[in-house]
Design an enzyme around this catalytic site. Sequence first.
Site, short mmCIF file in Angstrom:
data_model
loop_
_atom_site.label_atom_id
_atom_site.label_comp_id
_atom_site.label_asym_id
_atom_site.label_seq_id
_atom_site.Cartn_x
_atom_site.Cartn_y
_atom_site.Cartn_z
N GLN A 66 28.89 63.18 -50.09
CA GLN A 66 29.20 62.00 -50.55
C GLN A 66 30.55 62.13 -51.48
OE1 GLN A 66 25.86 59.20 -51.42
NE2 GLN A 66 24.78 61.24 -52.07
N ASP B 146 31.98 79.28 -46.71
CA ASP B 146 30.38 79.24 -46.94
C ASP B 146 30.21 79.57 -48.36
OD1 ASP B 146 27.89 79.03 -47.28
OD2 ASP B 146 27.50 80.22 -45.04
N LEU B 147 29.81 78.75 -48.98
CA LEU B 147 29.26 78.97 -50.68
C LEU B 147 28.08 79.94 -50.83
CD1 LEU B 147 30.28 75.67 -52.34
CD2 LEU B 147 31.64 77.66 -52.19
N THR C 175 21.60 70.19 -52.28
CA THR C 175 20.99 69.11 -52.96
C THR C 175 19.75 68.55 -52.41
OG1 THR C 175 22.39 67.80 -51.29
CG2 THR C 175 23.44 67.87 -53.48
N TYR D 203 15.80 72.79 -58.03
CA TYR D 203 17.40 72.34 -58.00
C TYR D 203 17.84 72.24 -59.41
CZ TYR D 203 20.71 68.56 -57.66
OH TYR D 203 21.82 67.78 -57.49
N1 LIG Z 1 23.20 62.90 -54.75
C1 LIG Z 1 22.81 62.57 -55.81
O1 LIG Z 1 22.03 61.74 -56.26
C2 LIG Z 1 23.20 63.44 -57.11
C3 LIG Z 1 22.81 63.04 -58.44
C4 LIG Z 1 23.14 63.90 -59.50
C5 LIG Z 1 24.10 64.87 -59.31
N2 LIG Z 1 24.75 65.07 -57.82
C6 LIG Z 1 25.68 66.17 -57.93
O2 LIG Z 1 26.56 65.59 -57.48
C7 LIG Z 1 27.39 66.63 -56.45
C8 LIG Z 1 27.59 65.99 -55.05
O3 LIG Z 1 26.67 65.37 -54.51
P1 LIG Z 1 26.54 64.89 -53.14
O4 LIG Z 1 25.46 63.65 -53.16
O5 LIG Z 1 27.84 64.48 -52.77
O6 LIG Z 1 26.00 66.01 -52.10
P2 LIG Z 1 25.63 65.78 -50.57
O7 LIG Z 1 25.97 64.49 -49.99
O8 LIG Z 1 24.37 66.35 -50.46
O9 LIG Z 1 26.66 66.99 -50.11
C9 LIG Z 1 26.60 68.42 -50.42
C10 LIG Z 1 27.72 69.13 -50.12
O10 LIG Z 1 27.71 70.39 -50.21
C11 LIG Z 1 28.10 71.12 -49.07
N3 LIG Z 1 27.20 72.53 -49.16
C12 LIG Z 1 25.90 72.49 -49.23
N4 LIG Z 1 25.72 73.88 -49.17
C13 LIG Z 1 26.81 74.54 -48.64
C14 LIG Z 1 27.43 75.93 -48.62
N5 LIG Z 1 26.71 76.81 -48.41
N6 LIG Z 1 28.66 76.23 -48.54
C15 LIG Z 1 29.51 75.19 -48.40
N7 LIG Z 1 29.24 73.78 -48.54
C16 LIG Z 1 28.05 73.41 -48.72
C17 LIG Z 1 27.50 70.39 -47.88
O11 LIG Z 1 28.07 70.96 -46.66
P3 LIG Z 1 27.12 70.56 -45.47
O12 LIG Z 1 27.37 69.19 -45.08
O13 LIG Z 1 27.80 71.63 -44.69
O14 LIG Z 1 25.93 71.01 -45.57
C18 LIG Z 1 28.01 68.91 -48.44
O15 LIG Z 1 29.26 69.00 -47.99
C19 LIG Z 1 26.59 67.87 -56.17
O16 LIG Z 1 27.04 68.74 -57.32
C20 LIG Z 1 25.18 67.43 -56.79
O17 LIG Z 1 24.52 68.36 -57.42
C21 LIG Z 1 24.24 64.37 -57.18
#
Ligand SMILES: NC(=O)c1ccc[n+]([C@@H]2O[C@H](COP(=O)([O-])OP(=O)(O)OC[C@H]3O[C@@H](n4cnc5c(N)ncnc54)[C@H](OP(=O)(O)O)[C@@H]3O)[C@@H](O)[C@H]2O)c1
Length: 301
Positions: free
Chosen positions: A11, A36-37, A62, A125
Site C-alpha cells: 500500500q 528480497d529482504l 505485515t 509482528y
Molecule cells: N497495513 C497497516 O495497517 C499498517 C499499520 C501500521 C504500520 N504499518 C507499516 O507500514 C508499512 C507499509 O505497510 P503496507 O500496508 O504498505 O504493507 P503491505 O501492503 O502489506 O506491503 C508490504 C510490502 O512489503 C513487501 N515485502 C514483504 N516481504 C518482503 C521481502 N522478503 N522482500 C521484499 N519485499 C517484501 C511486500 O512485497 P510482496 O508483495 O512481494 O509480498 C509488499 O510490497 C509497513 O512497514 C508496516 O509495518 C502498516
Amino acid sequence: MRILITGVTGQVGHALCRYDWPEDAEIVAASRHDLDLAETESIASYISAGRFDAVINPAAYTAVDRAETDLVAAWRVNALAPAAMAAATWKVGIPLICVSTDYVFDGTKAGAYNEDAPISPSGVYGASKAAGELAVRTGNPRHVILRTSWVFSAHGANFVKTMLRLAEERPRLRVVDDQRGCPTSARDIAAVLAKITLRLIADPQAPTGTYHFSNAEPTTWCDFAKEIFRQTEPFGYPVPDVEAIATTEYPTPARRPANSVLETTKIERDFAVVPRPWREALAEVLSDLAHGVTEESEVTR
Ligand SMILES: NC(=O)c1ccc[n+]([C@@H]2O[C@H](COP(=O)([O-])OP(=O)(O)OC[C@H]3O[C@@H](n4cnc5c(N)ncnc54)[C@H](OP(=O)(O)O)[C@@H]3O)[C@@H](O)[C@H]2O)c1
C-alpha cells in the site's frame, strides 16, 4: 537524486511510487524480485552499488496473525533487513527512512501515544517491528522512523476493501468496537515520507529520529466500517447492518492493542505536516475505487 523505495507492491510503497516527485528525483522501485529482504546478505551490496541519495523502506512482513507462527520470517524482514539497511546506508553516508507501526504499543494507555511512550508489543509482528526500529536507531543516526496506524488505500489489502467485499457477500457484519485508533491513508503517508526524505537529502541538519503520523480523529473499527458504508451508499454499493462486538467475540492469534492512537504534534512541529481527518482521505480512496482507479495500473516512474 536517486531514491530507493522498497515494498513497492504494498500500500505505502505503491503510493510512494505514484507520488509526484520533483523532476530531478529518480525513483528506483525495488520489488521483492529485485531485492528480497529475507536475503539479508544481499542488502548491503544492493545499496552500496546503487549510488542512492536516500532509502525509504515501507516493506514489511505485515501478516500480523501469521507472524505468530512464522516468527523467523517476520524477524528477517522486519528486524534483520532494517538492521542491514541501517549499516549499509550509514556506510555510504545516506539517510534511511523506515515505516513502523502502532503495534509496538500494547494499547493499555488511556490517551494518545507520543514518541517517548514506552513500547511493549504484544505480538510477534509488533516485536519484530520494534526490533527493526532499534536496529535502525543504533545503525544509522541519519534515520527517520515513521510510525503509523490502520493503513488503507485503493491498492492492496486493507480493512476498507475487506468491508466492501464482505458487504457484497453478507447482509450483516459484526465489527469490533473496543479498539481505538486512527485510520490512515497510504497516499498521505507517502506524501509525508516524501517530504521527510527530500528534506533529509537537502539538509544534513534536518531533524531525525522517531515520529508518529496518522490521519486525524480517532475512531473504532466498527465506526470506521459504518463510515465506509455511509460514504459508499451514494455509489450504489450494498449497505449491510453493522453490529458492534467486543474483541473477545472475535479472537485472533495475535492480540491487537485496545488503544493505538498516535499523537502527531512532533511531526507537525518538525516537518510542518498537518494530518487531515481520515474521513476526508477515505472519501478520496472510495472515489478512486468507484471510478476504477484501483491502481493495479502501472507505476509510472
Ligand atoms: N497495513 C497497516 O495497517 C499498517 C499499520 C501500521 C504500520 N504499518 C507499516 O507500514 C508499512 C507499509 O505497510 P503496507 O500496508 O504498505 O504493507 P503491505 O501492503 O502489506 O506491503 C508490504 C510490502 O512489503 C513487501 N515485502 C514483504 N516481504 C518482503 C521481502 N522478503 N522482500 C521484499 N519485499 C517484501 C511486500 O512485497 P510482496 O508483495 O512481494 O509480498 C509488499 O510490497 C509497513 O512497514 C508496516 O509495518 C502498516
